[in-house]
Design a protein around this motif. Structure first.
Motif, PDB file in Angstrom:
ATOM      1  N   LYS A 259      -2.253   6.166   0.361  1.00  0.00           N
ATOM      2  CA  LYS A 259      -3.385   5.991   1.281  1.00  0.00           C
ATOM      3  C   LYS A 259      -4.584   5.376   0.575  1.00  0.00           C
ATOM      4  O   LYS A 259      -5.377   4.655   1.178  1.00  0.00           O
ATOM      5  N   SER A 260      -4.699   5.651  -0.720  1.00  0.00           N
ATOM      6  CA  SER A 260      -5.841   5.139  -1.485  1.00  0.00           C
ATOM      7  C   SER A 260      -5.676   3.685  -1.906  1.00  0.00           C
ATOM      8  O   SER A 260      -6.622   3.073  -2.409  1.00  0.00           O
ATOM      9  N   HIS A 261      -4.480   3.120  -1.696  1.00  0.00           N
ATOM     10  CA  HIS A 261      -4.208   1.753  -2.136  1.00  0.00           C
ATOM     11  C   HIS A 261      -4.766   0.723  -1.158  1.00  0.00           C
ATOM     12  O   HIS A 261      -4.457   0.747   0.031  1.00  0.00           O
ATOM     13  N   SER A 262      -5.561  -0.190  -1.688  1.00  0.00           N
ATOM     14  CA  SER A 262      -6.036  -1.349  -0.940  1.00  0.00           C
ATOM     15  C   SER A 262      -5.536  -2.582  -1.681  1.00  0.00           C
ATOM     16  O   SER A 262      -6.033  -2.886  -2.773  1.00  0.00           O
TER      17      SER A 262
ATOM     18  N   ALA B 182       0.861  -1.185   0.000  1.00  0.00           N
ATOM     19  CA  ALA B 182       0.000   0.000   0.000  1.00  0.00           C
ATOM     20  C   ALA B 182       0.895   1.231   0.000  1.00  0.00           C
ATOM     21  O   ALA B 182       1.222   1.789   1.045  1.00  0.00           O
TER      22      ALA B 182
ATOM     23  N   LYS C  74      -8.146  -4.984  -3.161  1.00  0.00           N
ATOM     24  CA  LYS C  74      -8.919  -4.401  -4.261  1.00  0.00           C
ATOM     25  C   LYS C  74      -8.068  -4.281  -5.525  1.00  0.00           C
ATOM     26  O   LYS C  74      -8.541  -4.535  -6.632  1.00  0.00           O
ATOM     27  N   ARG C  75      -6.795  -3.873  -5.360  1.00  0.00           N
ATOM     28  CA  ARG C  75      -5.914  -3.729  -6.517  1.00  0.00           C
ATOM     29  C   ARG C  75      -5.619  -5.089  -7.157  1.00  0.00           C
ATOM     30  O   ARG C  75      -5.584  -5.219  -8.387  1.00  0.00           O
TER      31      ARG C  75
END
Length: 282
Positions: A134-137, A131, A140-141
């Motif tokens: 901050k927007s990285h999950s 990650a 989900k990616r």
């Protein structure tokens, strides 16, 4: 997401780690080039491509095009994706034969359905577990990557992703998202008892599930095959090799001879002396 011939250390996002200096240093390293070629050859072999026609392959994390060079040598066409502009610049300078796309595969694979006959990736997919923003999950990616990759591959094709999992949890995260996206298949582990030569290949099937290929060097001394790989944070050594690389071992030699036989080349018969170290003569 440039592929690497060595186990990567997390030093920030790949597009920043592989700057112009690192990209050139990486591509000029003869050891890296040798390992990259070996892993690319193994990945393409695991794809099980038809021998009667050229195929169009996707190279995820293509970097400077070292893995693409092998694809071209085999007579196939390829499109490479990478998140590092510096790596792709080196690929352009090297005049690689494949087409190149600057993109973050965590955002998905932007190609039409069923476009590719197969996909390979060398040392890149584990970057999606980080990650970096901050927007990285990571879950989900990974799902976005696998679900769009599944769509971009033709029915009956395969994706072979060589990776370096940090631990069993990371490996489970990757495989779970791949299966959730519709893939079947599993992990092929080459030389599981060797610290240096051990390699993980996630072999994924689109549509009808195929037979998972056997890993190289997966037979024990008593002939029993190792059924699954164990993940540990401890560094263990292959006792028979006494800390030396498994290359040139009996398993390695037998596999190389078998590969040459499949290519139709003339190879000496296997005997009990194959791979045995000869005593010095005075």
């Amino acid at each position: 997401m440039a592929g690497s011939g060595r186990r990567p250390e997390h030093r920030g996002p790949p597009e920043l780690f592989y700057d112009e200096v690192e990209a050139r240093k990486y591509t000029q390293n003869s050891r890296v080039m040798e390992i990259q070629a070996q892993m690319s050859e193994r990945a393409v072999e695991l794809l099980g491509l038809p021998e009667d026609r050229p195929c169009l392959l996707l190279d995820v994390g293509c970097g400077s095009g070292l893995s693409g060079d092998f694809i071209s040598e085999e007579g196939h066409y390829w499109i490479g994706m990478d998140i590092s502009p510096a790596m792709l610049d080196v690929a352009v300078e090297r005049e690689v034969e494949g087409d190149l796309l600057l993109a973050d595969v965590g955002h998905g694979i932007p190609f039409r359905p069923g476009m590719f006959d197969g996909c390979i990736s060398i040392s890149a997919v584990q970057w999606l577990c980080n990650a970096d923003k901050k927007s990285h999950s990571p879950p989900k990616r990974l799902y976005q990557f696998f679900s769009t990759l599944y769509t971009a591959l033709a029915q009956g094709s395969r994706a072979v992703l060589q990776l370096y999992p940090e631990n069993s949890e990371q490996l489970e995260l990757i495989t779970t998202q791949a299966m959730r996206a519709g893939f079947t298949g599993g992990m092929v582990v080459d030389y599981p008892n060797s610290t240096k030569a051990k390699k993980f290949f996630l072999c994924l099937f689109v549509g009808a599930s195929g037979t998972l290929p056997k890993g190289l060097g997966t037979e024990c001394a008593d002939g029993q095959e190792i059924q699954q790989a164990k993940f540990t944070s401890e560094r263990t050594r292959f006792r028979n090799t006494k800390g030396k690389s498994v290359k040139k071992s009996r398993d390695w030699i037998l596999e190389k001879k078998e590969r040459r036989r499949r290519q139709g080349k003339e190879v000496r018969a296997d005997t009990k002396y194959t791979g045995r170290k000869r005593r010095p003569h005075f």
